[in-house]
Design a protein around this motif. Structure first.
Motif, short mmCIF file in Angstrom:
data_model
loop_
_atom_site.label_atom_id
_atom_site.label_comp_id
_atom_site.label_asym_id
_atom_site.label_seq_id
_atom_site.Cartn_x
_atom_site.Cartn_y
_atom_site.Cartn_z
N GLN A 34 30.45 -52.27 -10.55
CA GLN A 34 29.37 -51.29 -10.73
C GLN A 34 29.91 -49.94 -11.24
O GLN A 34 29.29 -49.31 -12.09
CB GLN A 34 28.63 -51.09 -9.40
N TYR B 74 28.91 -48.01 -14.62
CA TYR B 74 28.42 -46.62 -14.57
C TYR B 74 29.22 -45.72 -15.50
O TYR B 74 28.64 -44.95 -16.29
CB TYR B 74 28.51 -46.12 -13.12
N GLN C 188 28.24 -43.58 -18.96
CA GLN C 188 28.40 -42.12 -19.03
C GLN C 188 29.33 -41.70 -20.16
O GLN C 188 29.12 -40.66 -20.79
CB GLN C 188 28.96 -41.59 -17.69
N CYS D 196 24.22 -48.72 -12.33
CA CYS D 196 24.29 -47.26 -12.54
C CYS D 196 23.50 -46.51 -11.48
O CYS D 196 23.94 -45.46 -10.98
CB CYS D 196 23.77 -46.91 -13.94
N SER E 177 25.09 -43.93 -8.72
CA SER E 177 24.56 -42.56 -8.69
C SER E 177 24.06 -42.20 -7.29
O SER E 177 24.32 -41.10 -6.79
CB SER E 177 23.43 -42.44 -9.71
#
Length: 485
Positions: free
Chosen positions: A426, A430, A434, A459, A463
């Motif tokens: 994960q 992510y 970005q 993502c 977050s």
């Protein structure tokens, strides 16, 4: 007789022209002297950007007129350099010299508009109140207090992100009900330029808006120290204490400067106790946590921890971009989206650098008539920060994440549901979203043959975890730093 009159008129015209030339030369000489003083007090970049383009027009009747390229120049100089400029004019020209700007509107015809300096505008005369009988049985009303706040620092332009959410939320609670929340004192700490002073002022501004009767005071630790030293020298320490004990919301900035100042710490200890015991609000900021403060009395450090200690960390990419977009919109500027992304990716340390880069790019574009593009942005940013090489490979991100968690690339490509494998997968997704421009589908294809929905879900999970789990957030930031090395 007519010949004599003509000759006389010619003489007066020549005399008038001579006076204008002399006055212009004197004006230029006076301004050159001022520039020498200014150049010694600011950086070379600031001098070349904000003072070199200025042209002195005239000095007459104690008014010095300067021609500037745009209205933006007037606003920036008035905000950042007006004290330096005014004191220099007093020193090199004459005490009481008034300053006016002339802004060109039509460059072809030389048309412009004259703007007086804000500090020169006439101040309204205070109203004289009729004398009234003071009853000895009525408590005397305290004089109105200037809170020393900067109204430009408010919650409307304090953009929320993961790095400042806790401190910002606590600040809003205090502004709504000062002294009545569990956040008393509120101790905000973080590195220089992350927004501590902005938050402290925003709390004061909100308090005055919702509770105008409250006595709010923002003061830096350095100013407090100077006031205390003067009070000791003049034998007025009791008056000093009495004044601070009347404050309803005391905001003290950069309290780490009290380190090693025993007398100041002892006096502030008594002020702190009085305000806290009487339900008054204290907001303190520092560049370090209370647990690492040196030469600070233990009894003060203990009190700093009574309420909430909230850290403001360096802004992440999303927050940096939001801050830039807000400032661009607020100032009515136009910046291409790719330039905003480029600044956000490369100016990572603090908010001040972000705003400084934005102003510098705009100034260079205005002065040189250059388009705002990647070339100009890169040239400007490289003078302020080191531009990190951009990561463009999802494969590289995947490999660095695997190396960080001591996993093989094959491990995160499998269907394993082990916690450490899932988390690494994960995080890789992510960071790929970005730091690259790859689509969600292409990211999922490289990292475990997953679809775009899985990447989107990963993502969101990362977050959310970064927002509530400091250790997890630290791990993600460490990986991000490794990718930029």
């Amino acid at each position: 007789m007519s010949f004599f009159i003509k000759q006389t008129n010619v003489f007066f015209r020549r005399e008038s022209l001579f006076c204008e030339i002399v006055m212009s030369q004197n004006c230029q000489q006076l301004w050159d002297r001022c520039l020498r003083v200014i150049k010694d007090n600011i950086s070379e970049t600031s001098y070349n950007t904000w003072f070199a383009p200025i042209t002195p027009l005239q000095y007459e009747n104690n008014v010095f007129v300067l021609q500037v390229p745009s209205q933006f120049f007037v606003e920036y100089i008035e905000e950042k350099y007006i004290d330096l400029l005014r004191m220099t004019l007093y020193r090199e020209v004459k005490v009481g010299t008034r300053l006016e700007y002339r802004v060109l509107i039509d460059k072809l015809n030389g048309k412009g508009t004259q703007i007086p300096s804000a500090v020169e505008l006439p101040k309204p005369k205070p109203k004289v109140q009729p004398a009234s009988y003071a009853s000895p049985y009525v408590k005397p009303q305290l004089q109105e207090l200037d809170p020393q706040l900067n109204p430009a620092y408010n919650f409307n332009n304090l953009i929320e992100g993961i790095s400042n959410k806790l401190a910002r939320t606590a600040g809003i609670s205090i502004g709504n009900d000062p002294g009545k929340t569990i956040f008393n004192p509120l101790f905000v700490y973080g590195e220089s330029g992350v927004g501590k002073t902005h938050l402290a002022n925003a709390i004061g501004v909100m308090t005055k808006q919702l509770h105008p009767e409250k006595r709010v005071l923002y003061v830096s630790a350095n100013t407090f120290q100077i006031q205390y030293t003067d009070a000791v020298r003049n034998n007025t320490v009791n008056d000093f204490l009495n004044f601070y004990q009347t404050i309803d919301v005391l905001i003290l900035d950069d309290i780490q400067e009290f380190s090693g100042k025993t007398g100041t710490q002892n006096t502030f200890f008594h002020i702190f106790n009085h305000l806290h015991q009487t339900g008054k609000q204290l907001v303190l900021t520092s560049d370090r946590s209370p647990i690492v403060m040196q030469s600070m009395e233990q009894r003060l450090l203990t009190r700093f921890k009574w309420g909430l200690s909230a850290e403001i960390e360096k802004p992440d990419f999303g927050l940096r971009k939001s801050i830039l977009k807000h400032k661009i919109y607020r100032d009515g500027l136009e910046f291409p989206e790719n330039i905003v992304d480029f600044i956000s990716e490369n100016v990572t340390e603090n908010v001040r650098d972000l705003e400084g880069v934005l102003v510098s790019i705009l100034a260079h574009s205005t002065l040189t008539d250059a388009p705002i593009d990647i070339t100009l942005a890169e040239k400007t940013i490289s003078r302020i920060v080191n531009i990190a090489p951009k990561v463009t490979s999802v494969e590289k991100i995947r490999d660095v994440v695997c190396d960080y968690f001591s996993l093989s690339v094959e491990a995160i490509s499998t269907r394993s549901r082990k916690r450490e494998v899932v988390q690494a997968r994960q995080i890789a997704m992510y960071l790929s979203k970005q730091m690259t421009k790859n689509s969600l589908s292409s990211i999922g294809s490289v990292i475990g043959q997953r679809d775009h929905a899985t990447v989107l879900h990963a993502c969101k999970i990362v977050s959310d975890l970064m927002e509530i789990d400091k250790k997890f957030r630290s791990s993600v930031q460490e990986i991000e730093c490794k990718l930029k090395d």
